[in-house]
Structures are given as C-alpha cells and as structure tokens.
Design a protein around this motif. Structure first.
Motif, PDB file in Angstrom:
ATOM      1  N   PHE A 144      18.261  17.282  -2.958  1.00  0.00           N
ATOM      2  CA  PHE A 144      18.130  17.183  -4.317  1.00  0.00           C
ATOM      3  C   PHE A 144      17.297  17.735  -5.396  1.00  0.00           C
ATOM      4  O   PHE A 144      16.302  18.012  -5.615  1.00  0.00           O
ATOM      5  N   THR A 145      16.027  16.033  -5.020  1.00  0.00           N
ATOM      6  CA  THR A 145      15.844  15.689  -6.155  1.00  0.00           C
ATOM      7  C   THR A 145      14.453  16.194  -5.106  1.00  0.00           C
ATOM      8  O   THR A 145      13.815  16.535  -6.101  1.00  0.00           O
ATOM      9  N   LEU A 146      14.641  16.331  -4.138  1.00  0.00           N
ATOM     10  CA  LEU A 146      12.924  16.861  -3.357  1.00  0.00           C
ATOM     11  C   LEU A 146      12.741  18.046  -3.499  1.00  0.00           C
ATOM     12  O   LEU A 146      11.724  18.814  -3.671  1.00  0.00           O
ATOM     13  N   MET A 147      14.270  19.147  -3.298  1.00  0.00           N
ATOM     14  CA  MET A 147      14.397  20.452  -4.104  1.00  0.00           C
ATOM     15  C   MET A 147      13.533  20.298  -5.199  1.00  0.00           C
ATOM     16  O   MET A 147      12.673  21.223  -6.093  1.00  0.00           O
ATOM     17  N   GLU A 148      14.233  19.231  -6.488  1.00  0.00           N
ATOM     18  CA  GLU A 148      13.765  20.156  -8.074  1.00  0.00           C
ATOM     19  C   GLU A 148      11.960  19.551  -7.618  1.00  0.00           C
ATOM     20  O   GLU A 148      11.278  20.621  -8.454  1.00  0.00           O
ATOM     21  N   LYS A 149      12.424  18.700  -7.205  1.00  0.00           N
ATOM     22  CA  LYS A 149       9.584  18.406  -6.823  1.00  0.00           C
ATOM     23  C   LYS A 149       9.396  19.696  -6.513  1.00  0.00           C
ATOM     24  O   LYS A 149       8.444  20.036  -7.033  1.00  0.00           O
ATOM     25  N   TRP A 150      10.038  19.719  -5.580  1.00  0.00           N
ATOM     26  CA  TRP A 150       9.467  21.253  -4.401  1.00  0.00           C
ATOM     27  C   TRP A 150       9.495  22.418  -5.580  1.00  0.00           C
ATOM     28  O   TRP A 150       7.568  22.629  -5.635  1.00  0.00           O
ATOM     29  N   GLU A 151      10.005  22.890  -6.733  1.00  0.00           N
ATOM     30  CA  GLU A 151      10.013  23.825  -7.201  1.00  0.00           C
ATOM     31  C   GLU A 151       8.808  23.672  -7.992  1.00  0.00           C
ATOM     32  O   GLU A 151       8.256  24.662  -9.183  1.00  0.00           O
ATOM     33  N   ALA A 152       8.818  22.715  -8.675  1.00  0.00           N
ATOM     34  CA  ALA A 152       8.098  21.871 -10.093  1.00  0.00           C
ATOM     35  C   ALA A 152       6.835  22.371  -9.347  1.00  0.00           C
ATOM     36  O   ALA A 152       6.202  22.697 -10.350  1.00  0.00           O
ATOM     37  N   LEU A 153       6.991  21.767  -8.496  1.00  0.00           N
ATOM     38  CA  LEU A 153       5.157  21.937  -8.125  1.00  0.00           C
ATOM     39  C   LEU A 153       4.642  23.648  -7.711  1.00  0.00           C
ATOM     40  O   LEU A 153       3.500  23.644  -8.103  1.00  0.00           O
TER      41      LEU A 153
END
Length: 454
Positions: free
Chosen positions: A85-94
């Motif tokens: 979930f943390t990686l997915m949030e960062k993915w969308e932010a990038l």
C-alpha cells in the motif's frame, strides 16, 4: 539484470476473466458497451453460477489491484499489505508529479499492470512467511527477486526500495559467512553511485571489497564478487578524483588514485592495473609532477603492449606526448604522437586521428614549421569531413586556416626579402589574383636578397 521465471500462479476462471477485462487490455471499449457487458455478466452469473457468493461476485467486479490487497488481508499478510500500500501511494504521487512536469509522461497506473501486482503479491507474501520463521536467507532471496524484476529505468525507485530492504535483512544472516551482506553492500553502493552520492557509494563498496577478500564467491552470472568489488571501487575512486581535480585538490586526488592502484594490483587484473596507472599519471600531470606522471604512463604503456591492446596503447602514447610537450621535449613528443596516429588509423579510430593530428599541428605551428603544421591540420580536417562532425570540422578548419596563413606569410616575407625579379613577379601575380601564392622554393634559411648575392 536477473531474468525471473514466470510466476507459478494458478488462477480460477473468474480471475482469468477479470484479467481480460483489465484497463490494460489492448482494445478500447465504449462506455455503452461496458454497461451492456456488465448486464451480460450479471445474467451469466445468475444463470450459470446460482450458488456464487457475494464475495466472489465482488472479487470479479473489483479492480485487480483491490483484489490483490483484499487477498493479502484475508490471508493474513498484513505486513505485505502495508508495504504494498505504501509503494502504491508513492507510485501514484510520482506519476502525478511527473504528469505536472510533462505531458509526455507514459507510465501506466499500477492497476493497469497486473503482472507487477502478481510479483508484488507472490514475493512479498513469501518473504513475510519466511520472516515469521526467521529464515532470513529466504527473505533476502524473495526481496532480491523483486529488486531484479524492477531493475529498469521506469521503476528504478522500486528496485532501490528493495535494495534497502535486502541490506537490512542481510545484516541478520549469520550462516553464509557474510556473502549476502557483501552483495547487499554492493547493491547499496550502486544505488548511491547512481544518485551521485560518491562518498556514500565508496563507503559501501569498501565494505563490499573487505567482505569479499580471500573469498571465491560468485554472483548469479558467474563473476567473482571480489573482482566486481574492485571494479566498482576503482570506478568510484576515479569519479571522486575527477571532482577533486576540478577543484584543484591535487593532493587528495593523487592519494585516492594511489589507493585505487593498490586495489587493482591486489585484484591481479592487468587491464585494471593499467587503467589505474593511466588515471594516476593524468593526476600527476595535472599537479605538475611530470617525472612521476611519465613513470605511471610508461607503466600503462608496458601493460597495454603486454595485453596487445592497441586502443589503450594509443591512449598511453597520447598522454606521454602531453607530458613530454610540457617538459619541452618536442622531438620525443612528436615521435609518440606519430605512433598514436598510426595506431588510430590501423584501428579506424577517426576521432583519435583528429586529436593526434591536431596536437602535431599545434607543435609544428609553435616551432614555426608551418608547412608541416598545415599538413597535419589538413589531415585532421579531412578526417572530420569523413565523420560529418560539423562542430569538430569547424574547429579543425580554423586551425588549418591559421596554419595556411602562417605558411603564406612566411612565403611572402621571403619573397619580399629576396627582392629579385622572380620574387617581385610572384608577389604582383598574387596581389592581382589573391589566390594561393606559390611556396618559396628555397628551403631552410630565408632567401638572400639580390644585393647580398652580389
């Protein structure tokens, strides 16, 4: 980059159908057709699968990303879910930050990349199971598999995340003699090197080198880890020395390159040892320590000759010529540059031909041998014309023009000093046409005037 085998995941019929309906499907479907498809699906489920539970229907209707997350939570992989979930949030932010900077951002949303989601689910959950049992080697292997899978220009930040996780886990592994820890230091060194943090990279590469000393460990491609550590450390030391030389910190640059030379000798790799001697020689040259520079470059020349490496030998000749030129030994410098030109021509290295010819032209021009200077500058210009390198062609054209002007000036000066009938006719003819003037046929000392002859 390690090529991973296909994941051994079996999907039920509904999941397989769900993947076909993912947004990453190559066909674009109008909204009206999607509504019709939903009605058809509901009718199909009602007719064919009357006993289907609400959870199974929801699993089919939800996005693949949501199904992956639900499966993780339902199966008790709460740590894997949190990390994903943390990686997915960062993915969308990038993605959002990149979209604001450029309209050409082509990275797909994660929900449109089911293969990546499958890899996350498969390896994260296996790593979590292994961590519960304290099988830290298995944890490392699964996290490293994810790092290898995401080792591409788009997803390098994901790879770096798992490199850091591997490093944390490697410190807990005590049964392999430190091999995993050594590998993890190597990965962290690469991470910092790519980010331009050379001091941090050197620190990790030094630990990598220290842990692999005296070991016969190999990586997955069959390369010895100690040799890989030496190469990485030498590369980083050279980049650090380049920055020091730019800041005119010659003492520190030479000191770090001496360390690099010692590591190269320890690796027992002649090519690596020669490269270290070459860069050390250049550092001594920049510092004005010409005799020491010549010793290092002669070592590089000898090693290149032993290895029959003509390209390296040409670099050695060019650097030695620069040192000799700084010492005022022009005759020897010319000898080495002519050897450099010959090697470059034999190996079709046209840029090296241009470099060597230009250096020879500069030396002859400075010594007042304008005919020779013009000859070598023309050679450089003709070679750039073959390369169709317009900026370099313009540069060599200027050198060639200056040498021709010097050559013409000397000829005219000799004709004027001669002051005989033939010389005056040549000058008048040149003045009328303004074309190339015939060179003075007398070679060596300036022509004597008619009065001097009498």
């Amino acid at each position: 980059m390690t090529t991973l085998p296909p994941l051994p995941m079996s999907r039920p019929k509904l999941t397989a159908l769900a993947r076909e309906k993912l947004p990453c499907s190559p066909r674009t479907t109008p909204r009206s057709e999607l509504i019709k498809e939903k009605d058809d699906i509901d009718h199909y489920l009602e007719v064919k699968f009357k006993g289907l539970s609400k959870e199974e229907v929801a699993a089919y209707r939800n996005t693949y990303k949501k199904n992956i997350c639900v499966d993780m939570l339902r199966d008790g992989y709460h740590k894997s879910f949190t990390e994903l979930f943390t990686l997915m949030e960062k993915w969308e932010a990038l993605r959002e930050a990149a979209r604001v900077r450029s309209v050409f951002w082509l990275q797909k949303p994660l929900e449109e990349q089911p293969d990546k989601l499958d890899h996350f689910y498969y390896y994260l959950t296996r790593a979590e199971v292994a961590e519960r049992k304290k099988y830290f080697e298995d944890v490392y292997d699964n996290l490293y598999a994810l790092a290898c899978y995401f080792n591409n220009s788009e997803d390098k930040w994901v790879r770096n995340h798992f490199y850091k996780r591997c490093f944390e886990i490697a410190e807990l592994i005590k049964i392999d003699g430190g091999k995993k820890e050594a590998e993890a230091h190597g990965h962290m060194g690469l991470l910092f090197e790519e980010e331009g943090k050379l001091l941090d990279a050197a620190e990790h590469y030094e630990a990598f080198h220290q842990l692999t000393q005296g070991r016969r460990w190999k990586d997955e491609t069959g390369r010895f880890l100690n040799l890989l550590a030496c190469e990485s450390l030498l590369r980083t030391y050279r980049l650090l020395s380049d920055k020091m030389l730019e800041n005119k910190d010659y003492t520190q640059a030479i000191r770090i390159l001496i360390k690099a030379s010692e590591i190269a000798k320890e690796a027992n790799d002649k090519k690596m040892e020669g490269e270290a001697s070459y860069y050390l020689g250049l550092a001594h040259l920049a510092a004005g320590e010409l005799d020491t520079a010549l010793e290092d470059l002669n070592t590089y020349s000898e090693i290149s000759t032993e290895l029959e490496d003509d390209l390296s030998l040409g670099r050695a000749y060019e650097a030695i010529a620069r040192v000799l030129q700084s010492q005022g030994e022009m005759v020897e410098a010319i000898t080495y540059l002519k050897k450099f030109v010959k090697l470059a021509r034999n190996n079709f290295q046209k840029l090296d031909v241009v470099k060597a010819s230009t250096m020879l032209g500069d030396i002859y021009n400075e010594k007042g041998h304008y005919n020779k200077a013009s000859e070598y500058f023309q050679q450089a210009f003709d070679t750039t014309a073959e390369l169709t390198n317009v900026p370099l062609m313009d540069e060599t054209k200027v050198h060639y023009g200056i040498a021709k002007a010097h050559q013409m000036m000397l000829t005219i000066n000799n004709y004027i000093e001669a002051a005989d009938l033939s010389s005056l006719n040549s000058l008048l003819s040149w003045k009328e046409t303004r074309s190339s003037i015939s060179p003075d046929p007398v070679i060596g000392d300036p022509r004597r005037s008619t009065m001097e002859k009498i």
